[in-house]
Design a protein around this motif. Structure first.
Motif, PDB file in Angstrom:
ATOM      1  N   LYS A  19       0.831  -1.206   0.000  1.00  0.00           N
ATOM      2  CA  LYS A  19       0.000   0.000   0.000  1.00  0.00           C
ATOM      3  C   LYS A  19       0.865   1.255   0.000  1.00  0.00           C
ATOM      4  CE  LYS A  19      -3.994  -2.086   2.308  1.00  0.00           C
ATOM      5  NZ  LYS A  19      -4.823  -2.117   3.549  1.00  0.00           N
ATOM      6  N   ARG A  20       1.970   1.224   0.771  1.00  0.00           N
ATOM      7  CA  ARG A  20       2.867   2.382   0.800  1.00  0.00           C
ATOM      8  C   ARG A  20       3.528   2.590  -0.561  1.00  0.00           C
ATOM      9  NH1 ARG A  20       3.794   0.904   6.321  1.00  0.00           N
ATOM     10  NH2 ARG A  20       5.413  -0.579   5.729  1.00  0.00           N
ATOM     11  N   LEU A  21       3.936   1.474  -1.180  1.00  0.00           N
ATOM     12  CA  LEU A  21       4.554   1.562  -2.506  1.00  0.00           C
ATOM     13  C   LEU A  21       3.562   2.120  -3.512  1.00  0.00           C
ATOM     14  CD1 LEU A  21       6.781   0.993  -4.565  1.00  0.00           C
ATOM     15  CD2 LEU A  21       5.882  -1.341  -4.777  1.00  0.00           C
ATOM     16  N   LEU A  22       2.330   1.637  -3.463  1.00  0.00           N
ATOM     17  CA  LEU A  22       1.295   2.112  -4.385  1.00  0.00           C
ATOM     18  C   LEU A  22       1.086   3.623  -4.214  1.00  0.00           C
ATOM     19  CD1 LEU A  22      -0.922   1.597  -6.453  1.00  0.00           C
ATOM     20  CD2 LEU A  22      -2.461   1.011  -4.579  1.00  0.00           C
ATOM     21  N   GLY A  23       1.014   4.071  -2.970  1.00  0.00           N
ATOM     22  CA  GLY A  23       0.821   5.493  -2.719  1.00  0.00           C
ATOM     23  C   GLY A  23       1.970   6.315  -3.248  1.00  0.00           C
ATOM     24  N   ALA A  24       3.213   5.836  -3.045  1.00  0.00           N
ATOM     25  CA  ALA A  24       4.397   6.572  -3.517  1.00  0.00           C
ATOM     26  C   ALA A  24       4.419   6.653  -5.035  1.00  0.00           C
ATOM     27  CB  ALA A  24       5.665   5.888  -3.004  1.00  0.00           C
ATOM     28  N   VAL A  25       4.122   5.528  -5.695  1.00  0.00           N
ATOM     29  CA  VAL A  25       4.140   5.502  -7.161  1.00  0.00           C
ATOM     30  C   VAL A  25       3.050   6.402  -7.739  1.00  0.00           C
ATOM     31  CG1 VAL A  25       3.770   4.058  -9.194  1.00  0.00           C
ATOM     32  CG2 VAL A  25       5.219   3.243  -7.318  1.00  0.00           C
ATOM     33  N   MET A  26       1.875   6.368  -7.143  1.00  0.00           N
ATOM     34  CA  MET A  26       0.777   7.189  -7.634  1.00  0.00           C
ATOM     35  C   MET A  26       1.123   8.676  -7.528  1.00  0.00           C
ATOM     36  SD  MET A  26      -1.313   5.103  -8.816  1.00  0.00           S
ATOM     37  CE  MET A  26      -2.637   6.248  -9.202  1.00  0.00           C
ATOM     38  N   ARG A  27       1.834   9.058  -6.469  1.00  0.00           N
ATOM     39  CA  ARG A  27       2.248  10.459  -6.340  1.00  0.00           C
ATOM     40  C   ARG A  27       3.246  10.836  -7.429  1.00  0.00           C
ATOM     41  NH1 ARG A  27       1.843   9.190  -0.828  1.00  0.00           N
ATOM     42  NH2 ARG A  27       4.051   8.619  -0.699  1.00  0.00           N
ATOM     43  N   LEU A  28       4.131   9.898  -7.763  1.00  0.00           N
ATOM     44  CA  LEU A  28       5.128  10.173  -8.796  1.00  0.00           C
ATOM     45  C   LEU A  28       4.504  10.237 -10.188  1.00  0.00           C
ATOM     46  CD1 LEU A  28       8.067   7.909  -7.553  1.00  0.00           C
ATOM     47  CD2 LEU A  28       7.861  10.389  -7.356  1.00  0.00           C
ATOM     48  N   LEU A  29       3.345   9.600 -10.348  1.00  0.00           N
ATOM     49  CA  LEU A  29       2.680   9.598 -11.658  1.00  0.00           C
ATOM     50  C   LEU A  29       1.568  10.641 -11.760  1.00  0.00           C
ATOM     51  CD1 LEU A  29       2.425   5.769 -12.457  1.00  0.00           C
ATOM     52  CD2 LEU A  29       3.844   7.482 -13.605  1.00  0.00           C
ATOM     53  N   GLN A  30       1.484  11.517 -10.781  1.00  0.00           N
ATOM     54  CA  GLN A  30       0.475  12.580 -10.832  1.00  0.00           C
ATOM     55  C   GLN A  30       0.791  13.544 -11.969  1.00  0.00           C
ATOM     56  OE1 GLN A  30       0.413  14.353  -6.937  1.00  0.00           O
ATOM     57  NE2 GLN A  30      -1.309  13.110  -6.263  1.00  0.00           N
ATOM     58  N   ARG A  31      -0.233  13.950 -12.685  1.00  0.00           N
ATOM     59  CA  ARG A  31      -0.061  14.906 -13.779  1.00  0.00           C
ATOM     60  C   ARG A  31      -0.260  16.325 -13.265  1.00  0.00           C
ATOM     61  NH1 ARG A  31      -0.191  12.420 -18.867  1.00  0.00           N
ATOM     62  NH2 ARG A  31      -0.791  10.215 -18.830  1.00  0.00           N
ATOM     63  N   ASN A  32       0.393  17.281 -13.938  1.00  0.00           N
ATOM     64  CA  ASN A  32       0.233  18.675 -13.544  1.00  0.00           C
ATOM     65  C   ASN A  32      -1.040  19.261 -14.138  1.00  0.00           C
ATOM     66  OD1 ASN A  32       0.770  19.241 -16.263  1.00  0.00           O
ATOM     67  ND2 ASN A  32       2.931  19.669 -15.876  1.00  0.00           N
ATOM     68  N   GLY A  33      -1.214  20.573 -13.955  1.00  0.00           N
ATOM     69  CA  GLY A  33      -2.430  21.220 -14.434  1.00  0.00           C
ATOM     70  C   GLY A  33      -2.622  21.125 -15.940  1.00  0.00           C
ATOM     71  N   LYS A  34      -1.526  20.929 -16.689  1.00  0.00           N
ATOM     72  CA  LYS A  34      -1.611  20.816 -18.142  1.00  0.00           C
ATOM     73  C   LYS A  34      -1.722  19.370 -18.613  1.00  0.00           C
ATOM     74  CE  LYS A  34       0.958  25.082 -19.007  1.00  0.00           C
ATOM     75  NZ  LYS A  34       2.129  25.705 -19.668  1.00  0.00           N
ATOM     76  N   GLY A  35      -1.795  18.452 -17.644  1.00  0.00           N
ATOM     77  CA  GLY A  35      -1.960  17.044 -17.993  1.00  0.00           C
ATOM     78  C   GLY A  35      -0.679  16.311 -18.305  1.00  0.00           C
ATOM     79  N   ASP A  36       0.478  16.903 -17.970  1.00  0.00           N
ATOM     80  CA  ASP A  36       1.764  16.273 -18.250  1.00  0.00           C
ATOM     81  C   ASP A  36       2.381  15.697 -16.980  1.00  0.00           C
ATOM     82  OD1 ASP A  36       1.960  16.758 -21.034  1.00  0.00           O
ATOM     83  OD2 ASP A  36       2.469  18.852 -20.627  1.00  0.00           O
ATOM     84  N   LEU A  37       3.202  14.662 -17.159  1.00  0.00           N
ATOM     85  CA  LEU A  37       3.955  14.097 -16.055  1.00  0.00           C
ATOM     86  C   LEU A  37       5.166  14.977 -15.753  1.00  0.00           C
ATOM     87  CD1 LEU A  37       3.967  10.384 -17.279  1.00  0.00           C
ATOM     88  CD2 LEU A  37       2.526  11.327 -15.464  1.00  0.00           C
ATOM     89  N   ASP A  38       5.711  14.819 -14.559  1.00  0.00           N
ATOM     90  CA  ASP A  38       6.913  15.548 -14.162  1.00  0.00           C
ATOM     91  C   ASP A  38       8.117  14.643 -14.447  1.00  0.00           C
ATOM     92  OD1 ASP A  38       9.124  16.567 -12.738  1.00  0.00           O
ATOM     93  OD2 ASP A  38       7.808  17.588 -11.326  1.00  0.00           O
ATOM     94  N   SER A  39       9.021  15.089 -15.323  1.00  0.00           N
ATOM     95  CA  SER A  39      10.150  14.248 -15.731  1.00  0.00           C
ATOM     96  C   SER A  39      11.050  13.872 -14.552  1.00  0.00           C
ATOM     97  CB  SER A  39      10.979  14.966 -16.803  1.00  0.00           C
ATOM     98  OG  SER A  39      11.505  16.186 -16.301  1.00  0.00           O
ATOM     99  N   LYS A  40      11.167  14.761 -13.564  1.00  0.00           N
ATOM    100  CA  LYS A  40      11.994  14.457 -12.390  1.00  0.00           C
ATOM    101  C   LYS A  40      11.364  13.326 -11.578  1.00  0.00           C
ATOM    102  CE  LYS A  40      13.903  19.108 -11.974  1.00  0.00           C
ATOM    103  NZ  LYS A  40      14.013  20.325 -11.132  1.00  0.00           N
ATOM    104  N   LEU A  97      10.889   7.356 -10.326  1.00  0.00           N
ATOM    105  CA  LEU A  97      10.161   6.098 -10.538  1.00  0.00           C
ATOM    106  C   LEU A  97      11.074   5.067 -11.204  1.00  0.00           C
ATOM    107  CD1 LEU A  97       7.246   5.062 -10.102  1.00  0.00           C
ATOM    108  CD2 LEU A  97       6.783   5.670 -12.475  1.00  0.00           C
ATOM    109  N   LYS A  98      11.900   5.536 -12.154  1.00  0.00           N
ATOM    110  CA  LYS A  98      12.838   4.648 -12.848  1.00  0.00           C
ATOM    111  C   LYS A  98      13.848   4.060 -11.855  1.00  0.00           C
ATOM    112  CE  LYS A  98      14.798   3.128 -16.752  1.00  0.00           C
ATOM    113  NZ  LYS A  98      16.046   2.497 -16.294  1.00  0.00           N
ATOM    114  N   GLN A  99      14.304   4.876 -10.925  1.00  0.00           N
ATOM    115  CA  GLN A  99      15.260   4.395  -9.931  1.00  0.00           C
ATOM    116  C   GLN A  99      14.638   3.318  -9.043  1.00  0.00           C
ATOM    117  OE1 GLN A  99      16.265   8.097  -8.044  1.00  0.00           O
ATOM    118  NE2 GLN A  99      17.812   8.645  -9.573  1.00  0.00           N
ATOM    119  N   ILE A 100      13.365   3.507  -8.673  1.00  0.00           N
ATOM    120  CA  ILE A 100      12.662   2.494  -7.869  1.00  0.00           C
ATOM    121  C   ILE A 100      12.516   1.203  -8.663  1.00  0.00           C
ATOM    122  CG2 ILE A 100      10.460   1.898  -6.781  1.00  0.00           C
ATOM    123  CD1 ILE A 100      10.098   4.865  -6.126  1.00  0.00           C
ATOM    124  N   ALA A 101      12.110   1.338  -9.937  1.00  0.00           N
ATOM    125  CA  ALA A 101      11.893   0.159 -10.783  1.00  0.00           C
ATOM    126  C   ALA A 101      13.191  -0.611 -10.997  1.00  0.00           C
ATOM    127  CB  ALA A 101      11.291   0.585 -12.122  1.00  0.00           C
TER     128      ALA A 101
END
Length: 232
Positions: free
Chosen positions: A137-158, A163-167
């Protein structure tokens, strides 16, 4: 000092007179509000066109100045790139002479292609396949935060890099890692804007920024707008 009236002590005629007075007062208030609103509309109609003309002229002058500065430094920048072997992905160039500097460049915003959604779906599917213990559940919450889109609907590259480092560290050779790789492959940064910044050192040797926007420019000290601020 106002005197309190007990309505029970009044005669019917007096109560009727008070009601009449109250109605007249309310009518006068409504009429005054209507007049005040009309006055506001008149002031706006008289003032706004002239203010818009001033701002339009300021905007056009800034546009001309921006074009002129970039044009003036075009030969310099081309020679710098050729002579110094500057990489073509360098986003800004600073030119300094004496106590003054001009910084020219462009800004980019994050953007991802349509196929990034497939990678996101793969990540979600993998996470859903995990157990439902507290760690998952903690992992899911962390990943979902990293995949949140901004106001323009884009992901944050940082955040995608995190996320890549975790994977790579915790889930190599899984759908999680493959999904993140798809997301990264779809990274398509977009040109945001061309910018100019100017700096100078004041009499004390402190570097100051030359205000080049309406927000950055300070108002003259003799203009007092405290009436617009919240009251203590």
């Amino acid at each position: 000092m106002s005197q309190t009236i007990n309505i029970n002590d009044l005669s019917p005629e007096q109560i009727q007179e008070l009601a009449k007075q109250a109605k007249e007062i309310e009518q006068n208030r409504k009429q005054k509000r209507i007049k005040d609103l009309k006055a506001l509309e008149d002031i706006a109609a008289e003032t706004l066109p002239g203010s818009m003309e001033i701002l339009r002229e300021a905007s056009e002058n800034l546009q001309k100045a921006k074009a002129k500065v970039f044009t003036d430094f075009e030969a310099y920048l081309k020679m710098k790139i050729e002579t110094m072997g500057v990489k073509n992905n360098q986003q800004s160039h600073t030119i300094t002479v004496g106590e003054e500097s001009i910084k020219l460049g462009y800004r980019i915003t994050d953007g991802y292609g349509e196929n990034a959604s497939y990678g996101i779906a793969m990540v979600h599917k993998f996470l859903e396949s995990l157990g439902k213990d507290d760690n998952s559940k903690r992992l899911l919450g962390a990943v979902m935060r990293l995949l949140q889109r901004n106001g323009k609907g884009d992901l944050d590259s940082k955040k995608v890099l995190e996320l890549k480092q975790i994977a790579d560290r915790d889930f190599p050779d899984t759908e999680f890692q493959k999904g993140v790789e798809i997301i990264q492959e779809e990274y398509k940064p977009k040109l945001s804007k061309w910018f100019i910044e100017a700096y100078y050192k004041d009499n004390t040797g402190v570097e100051q920024s030359l205000p080049l926007t309406m927000t950055a420019v300070d108002l003259p000290k003799d203009i007092d707008l405290k009436f617009l601020l919240p009251k203590d």
